[in-house]
Write a protein that holds these residues in place. Structure first.
Motif, PDB file in Angstrom:
ATOM      1  N   VAL A  27       0.867  -1.169   0.000  1.00 11.32           N
ATOM      2  CA  VAL A  27       0.000   0.000   0.000  1.00 11.32           C
ATOM      3  C   VAL A  27       0.904   1.220   0.000  1.00 11.32           C
ATOM      4  O   VAL A  27       1.861   1.299   0.766  1.00 11.32           O
ATOM      5  N   GLU A  28       0.636   2.166  -0.859  1.00 12.06           N
ATOM      6  CA  GLU A  28       1.504   3.335  -1.016  1.00 12.06           C
ATOM      7  C   GLU A  28       1.842   4.004   0.316  1.00 12.06           C
ATOM      8  O   GLU A  28       2.966   4.397   0.562  1.00 12.06           O
ATOM      9  N   ALA A  29       0.869   4.096   1.202  1.00  8.66           N
ATOM     10  CA  ALA A  29       1.079   4.796   2.473  1.00  8.66           C
ATOM     11  C   ALA A  29       1.859   3.974   3.491  1.00  8.66           C
ATOM     12  O   ALA A  29       2.237   4.481   4.536  1.00  8.66           O
ATOM     13  N   SER A  30       2.113   2.701   3.225  1.00 11.96           N
ATOM     14  CA  SER A  30       2.735   1.854   4.240  1.00 11.96           C
ATOM     15  C   SER A  30       4.227   1.637   4.051  1.00 11.96           C
ATOM     16  O   SER A  30       4.856   0.992   4.865  1.00 11.96           O
ATOM     17  N   VAL A  31       4.818   2.167   3.000  1.00 11.58           N
ATOM     18  CA  VAL A  31       6.217   1.887   2.708  1.00 11.58           C
ATOM     19  C   VAL A  31       7.138   2.447   3.792  1.00 11.58           C
ATOM     20  O   VAL A  31       7.188   3.645   4.006  1.00 11.58           O
ATOM     21  N   GLU A  32       7.825   1.548   4.496  1.00 14.78           N
ATOM     22  CA  GLU A  32       8.840   1.893   5.488  1.00 14.78           C
ATOM     23  C   GLU A  32       8.375   2.843   6.587  1.00 14.78           C
ATOM     24  O   GLU A  32       9.178   3.547   7.152  1.00 14.78           O
ATOM     25  N   LYS A  33       7.098   2.875   6.910  1.00 15.38           N
ATOM     26  CA  LYS A  33       6.623   3.794   7.945  1.00 15.38           C
ATOM     27  C   LYS A  33       6.425   3.126   9.300  1.00 15.38           C
ATOM     28  O   LYS A  33       6.450   3.800  10.306  1.00 15.38           O
ATOM     29  N   HIS A  34       6.218   1.852   9.334  1.00 18.84           N
ATOM     30  CA  HIS A  34       5.906   1.174  10.584  1.00 18.84           C
ATOM     31  C   HIS A  34       6.878   0.023  10.814  1.00 18.84           C
ATOM     32  O   HIS A  34       6.474  -1.110  11.012  1.00 18.84           O
ATOM     33  N   VAL A  35       8.155   0.318  10.776  1.00 19.17           N
ATOM     34  CA  VAL A  35       9.179  -0.701  10.894  1.00 19.17           C
ATOM     35  C   VAL A  35       9.491  -0.946  12.371  1.00 19.17           C
ATOM     36  O   VAL A  35       9.885  -0.021  13.089  1.00 19.17           O
ATOM     37  N   PRO A  36       9.313  -2.190  12.848  1.00 15.82           N
ATOM     38  CA  PRO A  36       9.670  -2.486  14.240  1.00 15.82           C
ATOM     39  C   PRO A  36      11.176  -2.306  14.450  1.00 15.82           C
ATOM     40  O   PRO A  36      11.978  -2.586  13.572  1.00 15.82           O
ATOM     41  N   ALA A  37      11.530  -1.805  15.616  1.00 23.49           N
ATOM     42  CA  ALA A  37      12.936  -1.604  15.961  1.00 23.49           C
ATOM     43  C   ALA A  37      13.185  -2.213  17.334  1.00 23.49           C
ATOM     44  O   ALA A  37      12.441  -1.953  18.281  1.00 23.49           O
ATOM     45  N   VAL A  38      14.209  -3.053  17.436  1.00 22.90           N
ATOM     46  CA  VAL A  38      14.566  -3.681  18.707  1.00 22.90           C
ATOM     47  C   VAL A  38      15.902  -3.106  19.165  1.00 22.90           C
ATOM     48  O   VAL A  38      16.858  -3.059  18.396  1.00 22.90           O
ATOM     49  N   THR A  39      15.941  -2.659  20.413  1.00 19.95           N
ATOM     50  CA  THR A  39      17.194  -2.206  21.003  1.00 19.95           C
ATOM     51  C   THR A  39      17.423  -2.972  22.293  1.00 19.95           C
ATOM     52  O   THR A  39      16.473  -3.512  22.886  1.00 19.95           O
ATOM     53  N   TYR A  40      18.665  -3.052  22.702  1.00 21.86           N
ATOM     54  CA  TYR A  40      19.025  -3.737  23.942  1.00 21.86           C
ATOM     55  C   TYR A  40      19.777  -2.764  24.830  1.00 21.86           C
ATOM     56  O   TYR A  40      20.757  -2.170  24.413  1.00 21.86           O
ATOM     57  N   GLU A  41      19.269  -2.597  26.057  1.00 18.63           N
ATOM     58  CA  GLU A  41      19.911  -1.715  27.025  1.00 18.63           C
ATOM     59  C   GLU A  41      20.047  -2.449  28.347  1.00 18.63           C
ATOM     60  O   GLU A  41      19.050  -2.871  28.931  1.00 18.63           O
ATOM     61  N   ASN A  42      21.277  -2.627  28.805  1.00 12.79           N
ATOM     62  CA  ASN A  42      21.543  -3.306  30.079  1.00 12.79           C
ATOM     63  C   ASN A  42      20.866  -4.670  30.158  1.00 12.79           C
ATOM     64  O   ASN A  42      20.277  -5.028  31.177  1.00 12.79           O
ATOM     65  N   GLY A  43      20.914  -5.436  29.062  1.00  5.34           N
ATOM     66  CA  GLY A  43      20.335  -6.776  29.048  1.00  5.34           C
ATOM     67  C   GLY A  43      18.827  -6.816  28.884  1.00  5.34           C
ATOM     68  O   GLY A  43      18.217  -7.868  28.992  1.00  5.34           O
ATOM     69  N   VAL A  44      18.200  -5.679  28.625  1.00  3.49           N
ATOM     70  CA  VAL A  44      16.740  -5.614  28.458  1.00  3.49           C
ATOM     71  C   VAL A  44      16.439  -5.278  26.998  1.00  3.49           C
ATOM     72  O   VAL A  44      16.960  -4.301  26.457  1.00  3.49           O
ATOM     73  N   ALA A  45      15.605  -6.089  26.376  1.00  7.77           N
ATOM     74  CA  ALA A  45      15.184  -5.827  24.998  1.00  7.77           C
ATOM     75  C   ALA A  45      14.001  -4.872  25.012  1.00  7.77           C
ATOM     76  O   ALA A  45      13.056  -5.051  25.782  1.00  7.77           O
ATOM     77  N   LYS A  46      14.062  -3.853  24.157  1.00  5.94           N
ATOM     78  CA  LYS A  46      12.958  -2.898  24.029  1.00  5.94           C
ATOM     79  C   LYS A  46      12.497  -2.906  22.586  1.00  5.94           C
ATOM     80  O   LYS A  46      13.297  -2.789  21.667  1.00  5.94           O
ATOM     81  N   LEU A  47      11.191  -3.067  22.402  1.00  8.13           N
ATOM     82  CA  LEU A  47      10.606  -3.110  21.068  1.00  8.13           C
ATOM     83  C   LEU A  47       9.801  -1.847  20.839  1.00  8.13           C
ATOM     84  O   LEU A  47       9.024  -1.430  21.691  1.00  8.13           O
ATOM     85  N   ILE A  49       8.451   1.117  17.431  1.00 11.44           N
ATOM     86  CA  ILE A  49       8.190   1.369  16.019  1.00 11.44           C
ATOM     87  C   ILE A  49       8.975   2.617  15.635  1.00 11.44           C
ATOM     88  O   ILE A  49       9.040   3.577  16.397  1.00 11.44           O
ATOM     89  N   ASP A  50       9.561   2.607  14.449  1.00 10.57           N
ATOM     90  CA  ASP A  50      10.309   3.765  13.974  1.00 10.57           C
ATOM     91  C   ASP A  50       9.396   4.982  14.007  1.00 10.57           C
ATOM     92  O   ASP A  50       8.461   5.089  13.224  1.00 10.57           O
ATOM     93  N   SER A  51       9.635   5.879  14.934  1.00  9.40           N
ATOM     94  CA  SER A  51       8.757   7.046  15.091  1.00  9.40           C
ATOM     95  C   SER A  51       9.316   8.288  14.419  1.00  9.40           C
ATOM     96  O   SER A  51       8.730   9.349  14.505  1.00  9.40           O
TER      97      SER A  51
END
Length: 66
Positions: A27-47, A49-51
């Motif tokens: 869908v034209e409006a959905s290209v690369e706008k809602h990409v999940p991003a996972v980061t790790y800080e001090n052994g904790v995973a945080k999930l 969305i690319d804001s």
């Protein structure tokens, strides 16, 4: 929303109506706008969305991630 692990050949329906398969990024409006991003800080995973592309308004808030 349905996740399929194995295609058994049975058509998926909801409320007696066949469901439509949606393909991500088609869908034209959905290209690369809602990409999940996972980061790790001090052994904790945080999930999240690319804001960087989405404004922080109610219509763009993420309610859940599937």
């Amino acid at each position: 929303m349905v996740a399929s692990i194995k295609d058994s050949g049975v058509k998926i329906t909801c409320c007696g109506e066949p469901m439509t398969l949606l393909y991500p990024g088609t869908v034209e409006a959905s290209v690369e706008k809602h990409v999940p991003a996972v980061t790790y800080e001090n052994g904790v995973a945080k999930l999240g969305i690319d804001s960087s592309i989405l404004p922080m308004i109610e219509e763009c808030s993420t309610k859940w991630i599937f």
